[in-house]
Design a protein around this motif. Structure first.
Motif, short mmCIF file in Angstrom:
data_model
loop_
_atom_site.label_atom_id
_atom_site.label_comp_id
_atom_site.label_asym_id
_atom_site.label_seq_id
_atom_site.Cartn_x
_atom_site.Cartn_y
_atom_site.Cartn_z
N TYR A 1 0.78 -1.24 0.00
CA TYR A 1 0.00 0.00 0.00
C TYR A 1 0.81 1.30 0.00
CZ TYR A 1 -3.72 3.31 1.17
OH TYR A 1 -4.59 4.36 1.15
N PRO A 2 1.73 1.53 0.94
CA PRO A 2 2.25 2.89 1.12
C PRO A 2 3.10 3.42 -0.02
CG PRO A 2 3.41 1.36 2.54
CD PRO A 2 2.27 0.61 1.95
N THR A 3 3.90 2.57 -0.68
CA THR A 3 4.73 3.10 -1.77
C THR A 3 3.89 3.56 -2.95
OG1 THR A 3 6.57 1.70 -1.07
CG2 THR A 3 6.68 2.62 -3.28
N PRO A 4 2.93 2.77 -3.45
CA PRO A 4 2.04 3.31 -4.48
C PRO A 4 1.24 4.52 -4.01
CG PRO A 4 1.87 0.92 -4.43
CD PRO A 4 2.69 1.33 -3.22
N ALA A 5 0.86 4.54 -2.71
CA ALA A 5 0.13 5.70 -2.20
C ALA A 5 0.99 6.95 -2.25
CB ALA A 5 -0.33 5.43 -0.76
N ARG A 6 2.25 6.85 -1.84
CA ARG A 6 3.15 8.00 -1.88
C ARG A 6 3.47 8.39 -3.33
NH1 ARG A 6 3.61 5.61 2.85
NH2 ARG A 6 4.35 6.73 4.69
N ALA A 7 3.62 7.38 -4.20
CA ALA A 7 3.85 7.69 -5.61
C ALA A 7 2.64 8.40 -6.21
CB ALA A 7 4.16 6.41 -6.38
N LEU A 8 1.43 7.98 -5.79
CA LEU A 8 0.21 8.64 -6.25
C LEU A 8 0.18 10.11 -5.79
CD1 LEU A 8 -2.66 8.57 -7.48
CD2 LEU A 8 -3.48 7.71 -5.28
N VAL A 9 0.53 10.34 -4.54
CA VAL A 9 0.59 11.72 -4.03
C VAL A 9 1.62 12.53 -4.83
CG1 VAL A 9 1.20 13.14 -2.02
CG2 VAL A 9 -0.18 11.08 -1.72
N SER A 10 2.74 11.89 -5.16
CA SER A 10 3.77 12.60 -5.93
C SER A 10 3.29 12.89 -7.35
CB SER A 10 5.04 11.74 -5.99
OG SER A 10 6.18 12.49 -5.72
N ASP A 11 2.49 11.99 -7.94
CA ASP A 11 1.91 12.23 -9.26
C ASP A 11 1.01 13.47 -9.25
OD1 ASP A 11 3.11 9.98 -10.35
OD2 ASP A 11 1.39 8.69 -9.94
N LEU A 12 0.28 13.63 -8.15
CA LEU A 12 -0.75 14.66 -8.08
C LEU A 12 -0.21 16.02 -7.66
CD1 LEU A 12 -3.46 12.49 -6.30
CD2 LEU A 12 -3.63 13.37 -8.62
N PHE A 13 0.93 16.04 -6.96
CA PHE A 13 1.44 17.30 -6.41
C PHE A 13 2.91 17.48 -6.76
CE2 PHE A 13 -2.06 15.91 -3.72
CZ PHE A 13 -2.83 17.07 -3.61
N VAL A 14 3.26 18.70 -7.17
CA VAL A 14 4.65 19.06 -7.45
C VAL A 14 5.07 20.25 -6.60
CG1 VAL A 14 6.31 19.75 -9.20
CG2 VAL A 14 4.49 18.14 -9.80
N SER A 15 4.47 21.41 -6.84
CA SER A 15 4.83 22.60 -6.09
C SER A 15 4.42 22.51 -4.63
CB SER A 15 4.21 23.85 -6.73
OG SER A 15 2.80 23.79 -6.67
N ARG A 16 3.38 21.74 -4.33
CA ARG A 16 2.90 21.58 -2.95
C ARG A 16 3.17 20.16 -2.44
NH1 ARG A 16 -3.01 24.24 -2.40
NH2 ARG A 16 -2.29 24.47 -0.25
N ARG A 17 4.20 19.55 -2.98
CA ARG A 17 4.50 18.15 -2.65
C ARG A 17 4.83 17.98 -1.17
NH1 ARG A 17 8.43 15.40 -6.75
NH2 ARG A 17 6.50 15.33 -7.97
N GLY A 18 5.64 18.88 -0.60
CA GLY A 18 5.98 18.77 0.81
C GLY A 18 4.76 18.86 1.70
N GLN A 19 3.85 19.78 1.39
CA GLN A 19 2.62 19.90 2.17
C GLN A 19 1.76 18.65 2.05
OE1 GLN A 19 1.70 23.91 0.28
NE2 GLN A 19 0.81 24.21 2.31
N ALA A 20 1.67 18.13 0.82
CA ALA A 20 0.86 16.93 0.60
C ALA A 20 1.43 15.74 1.37
CB ALA A 20 0.78 16.61 -0.89
N PHE A 21 2.77 15.59 1.34
CA PHE A 21 3.39 14.51 2.09
C PHE A 21 3.21 14.71 3.59
CE2 PHE A 21 5.74 13.12 -1.71
CZ PHE A 21 5.69 11.75 -1.53
N GLY A 22 3.27 15.97 4.04
CA GLY A 22 3.06 16.23 5.45
C GLY A 22 1.66 15.84 5.90
N LEU A 23 0.65 16.19 5.10
CA LEU A 23 -0.73 15.84 5.43
C LEU A 23 -0.93 14.33 5.38
CD1 LEU A 23 -2.62 18.67 3.51
CD2 LEU A 23 -2.49 18.37 6.00
N HIS A 24 -0.36 13.69 4.36
CA HIS A 24 -0.51 12.24 4.24
C HIS A 24 0.17 11.54 5.42
CE1 HIS A 24 -0.99 8.36 2.32
NE2 HIS A 24 0.30 8.13 2.45
N GLY A 25 1.38 11.99 5.78
CA GLY A 25 2.05 11.40 6.93
C GLY A 25 1.31 11.66 8.22
N ALA A 26 0.71 12.83 8.35
CA ALA A 26 -0.04 13.15 9.56
C ALA A 26 -1.25 12.23 9.73
CB ALA A 26 -0.49 14.61 9.53
N SER A 27 -1.80 11.75 8.62
CA SER A 27 -2.94 10.84 8.72
C SER A 27 -2.54 9.54 9.41
CB SER A 27 -3.51 10.54 7.33
OG SER A 27 -2.63 9.73 6.56
N GLY A 28 -1.31 9.08 9.14
CA GLY A 28 -0.83 7.89 9.84
C GLY A 28 -0.68 8.13 11.32
#
Length: 408
Positions: A129-156
């Motif tokens: 699950y997590p590697t495709p999930a993180r790759a999906l987040v990376s597909d969707l976000f570039v300029s706001r990638r750090g924020q998106a990863f922060g929110l995704h990590g915070a969900s865990g």
């Protein structure tokens, strides 16, 4: 695959964190990650009860954690590589399906053997699950990638805090096995949401005579990209961090009870603090890493974690230990968003999922040995000595990342 998601994102005009196509998918994969973490981490605050119920030792409990996390680690590279060649949706759906089955086994496990079987199925499903999930987040976000990863990590981390509350409620009204039923139901809902919202197609793998040679070639190419000294040092630092993280999330409540004389409820609260604080600091860490240097933010977080863990070990009063746990949580949990976003910056787009998966296989696989270490040392010499060894790991990891930050 990733191109379809990029096209969908571009058609919306913005990288939206909470609305639109990108926001809905970020919500779905983050909810899934929260529930996975809830199911895996709810074992920790229930561990004394589970050990008594199954009549197992600290070492046997540590082995169960290592089995779960070890299989989880082994799934990182193949799931990432397959998500590059197939689709993120295919891997996410497969992982969620296995997780639902695995948590169902844990919910009905009468013996240690069945408990190990459930842990193995959960570990396998979680690994997909997590590697495709993180790759999906990376597909969707570039300029706001750090924020998106922060929110995704915070969900865990929100899932970890939920695990502490779930354990307290379940042990008050039912047996420990009941804790896994709501997790399985929630994951079924996530599976339905991803099926409906994700515009990718399911792409089943096709096996042919050249498949084996292609896999070997992919592994060799990834290995060559990891052959430089900087990447090797980064993997050592991250592996030591993972060793500490998995040890702490496996045994912190028991450590607080045995070494600091906390009540089970207070120890559960200390475990919840770890993830509540993590949910708060991870978006901040990701955003700060976007603005300045991601390696510098990661290095600073490890320094804070090192000093605070020393406070947890050395102090004796309830207030001082609790304060140290809070600061330790902030330092420990601020590390992943900055460093994972940095890794995504380094990896080529065409092999991003596979490279991230290979990295996670290494550091999570080595880190999974942490719970076996704590279980063994705690059984022989006590929890204080076991956690003092984790302090050494953090010191070495912080030194390595500080060195990488200076030459970045």
């Amino acid at each position: 695959m990733g191109e379809e998601l990029v096209d969908s994102k571009q058609s919306t005009g913005k990288e939206r964190l909470v609305t639109g196509y990108s926001g809905k998918l970020l919500l779905a994969v983050s909810l899934g990650w929260a529930m996975i973490q809830t199911g895996r981490l709810v074992l920790s605050p229930m561990l004394p009860t589970v050990m008594e119920s199954l009549r197992i030792t600290e070492f046997q409990a540590g082995l169960a954690f290592t089995l779960l996390w070890g299989l989880y680690a082994l799934g990182q590279y193949p799931s990432g590589r397959l998500s590059d060649h197939l689709s993120r949706k295919t891997l996410l759906a497969t992982g969620l399906s296995l997780l639902i089955v695995g948590f169902g086994v844990l919910a009905s496990a009468p013996t240690y053997a069945m408990f190990l079987l459930g842990a193995a199925v959960v570990g396998t499903g979680a690994g997909l699950y997590p590697t495709p999930a993180r790759a999906l987040v990376s597909d969707l976000f570039v300029s706001r990638r750090g924020q998106a990863f922060g929110l995704h990590g915070a969900s865990g981390d929100a899932g970890g805090a939920l695990a502490a509350g779930l354990a307290i409620v379940v042990l008050a009204v039912a047996t420990w096995r009941f804790a896994f039923l709501p997790v399985a139901i929630a994951l079924l809902v996530v599976l339905a949401l991803l099926h409906q919202w994700n515009r990718e197609a399911y792409t089943p793998p096709r096996i042919d005579a050249d498949a084996g040679r292609a896999v070997v070639g992919d592994v060799q190419k990834t290995g060559r990209r990891f052959a430089n000294r900087r990447t090797a040092a980064l993997l050592v630092a991250y592996s030591l961090y993972a060793f500490v993280w998995q040890s702490v999330t496996g045994f912190l409540p028991t450590f607080l009870q045995e070494a600091k004389n906390f009540s089970p409820e207070l120890a559960g609260g200390g475990f919840a603090v770890l993830f509540v604080v993590g949910a708060l600091v991870k978006p901040l860490s990701g955003s700060l890493g976007d603005r300045i240097s991601r390696p510098v933010v990661a290095a600073g977080s490890l320094v804070v974690a090192t000093l605070a863990l020393a406070g947890v070990i050395l102090t004796t009063s309830t207030l001082a230990v609790t304060a140290s746990v809070v600061v330790f949580s902030a330092g420990l949990m601020a590390y992943p968003p900055a460093m994972q976003a940095h890794l995504m910056d380094v990896f080529p787009d065409g092999s991003m999922g596979g490279d991230l998966g290979a990295t996670r296989t290494i550091y999570i696989g080595l880190g999974s040995l942490g719970t076996t270490y704590v279980g063994f040392v705690a059984g022989q010499a006590g929890y204080t000595i076991a956690f003092a060894g984790l302090l050494v790991c953090l010191l070495v990891s912080a030194s390595i990342v500080l060195g990488l930050a200076r030459i970045h």
